[in-house]
Write an enzyme that holds these catalytic residues in place. Structure first.
Site, PDB file in Angstrom:
ATOM      1  CG  ASP A   1      -1.900  -1.138   1.234  1.00 41.31           C
ATOM      2  OD1 ASP A   1      -2.235  -1.627   0.140  1.00 41.31           O
ATOM      3  OD2 ASP A   1      -2.332  -1.542   2.329  1.00 41.31           O
ATOM      4  CB  VAL A   2       2.320   3.117  -2.493  1.00 44.08           C
ATOM      5  CG1 VAL A   2       3.310   4.267  -2.681  1.00 44.08           C
ATOM      6  CG2 VAL A   2       3.050   1.780  -2.553  1.00 44.08           C
TER       7      VAL A   2
END
Length: 247
Positions: free
Chosen positions: A112-113
């Site tokens: 997750d960025v």
């Protein structure tokens, strides 16, 4: 449930009913992400047993996986792949151990960025609540070295917006590794799928909101592009990159 930028979860409906519809629509793969399992520390094994009985295509699960016993129990109910996020950051060697025991092809690492204040990409864990300060490209390379078979790259900034994938993020990761990269976060049209593959270098694409909401008021209506439309887009890009449903 479906979120926007990992916030404000909206009720979509019973997952069993959704599975039946997606079966009828001939989806390529279903990915179930339990957004509460990391905090509760308990993957819902029995729920996946019921889901697996109704799924006639590939099924992957992510959420709360912290031990080899968790992985084993999930595979026991018939799930083909596990998707590991938080624990891959906390214990990178866990990915190596899981890949050695169960095979690389069954181990997916989810990343997750989110962009920071100055536009720097950073890896988040615990459902987007904890900033690790890790660079997603460096983390992706390490996960490949640890034995991950696939990488699931999810843009928090694009999640649920249906404004298109973060092509720059996808390209940075895909160009740094040799294993398949699944792009997620922002899909709103079939054309966005093509962009993620052609411009971003993704091996596959995943979408959630696009398949469960309809219109500007986001009315719940589970749908999926017709096979004719998908085949047309596949011919345009001269490949057949699969499409996943992220639930």
């Amino acid at each position: 449930m479906k979120t926007v930028k990992f916030k404000d979860p909206k009720y979509v409906g019973d997952p069993i009913n959704a599975v039946k519809i997606f079966n009828d629509k001939e989806v390529d793969e279903l990915l179930f992400l339990d957004i509460t399992a990391t905090s509760s520390g308990s993957p819902a094994h029995e729920g996946h047993r019921r889901d697996r009985q109704r799924v006639f295509h590939a099924l992957a699960y992510g959420g709360g996986i912290r031990s080899m016993e968790d992985v084993r129990r999930i595979f026991t109910v018939g799930v083909e792949k596990v998707c590991i996020n938080t624990h891959a950051v906390e214990e990178p060697q866990f990915i190596r151990q899981a890949a050695d025991i169960f095979g690389n092809q069954s181990i997916v690492v989810s990343i997750d960025v989110k962009k920071g204040l100055f536009g720097k990409y950073e890896v988040f864990t615990h459902g987007g609540r904890s900033n690790t300060k890790l660079d997603p490209v460096e983390h992706a390379v390490r996960m490949e070295q640890m034995g991950a078979g696939e990488l699931f790259i999810n843009s928090i900034d694009r999640d649920g917006t249906q404004q298109g994938f973060d092509i720059e993020l996808v390209r940075k990761v895909a160009s740094a590794v040799r294993i398949p990269v699944i792009a997620c976060g922002g899909a709103g049209t079939v054309a966005h799928f093509r962009e993620a593959v052609k411009q971003g270098g993704a091996s596959a694409v995943s979408a959630g909101s696009m398949f469960v909401f309809h219109g500007k008021h986001r009315a719940v209506l589970i749908s999926y592009p017709g096979q004719d439309e998908l085949k047309k887009r596949s011919r345009e890009r001269q490949d057949s990159s699969p499409v996943e449903i992220s639930s």
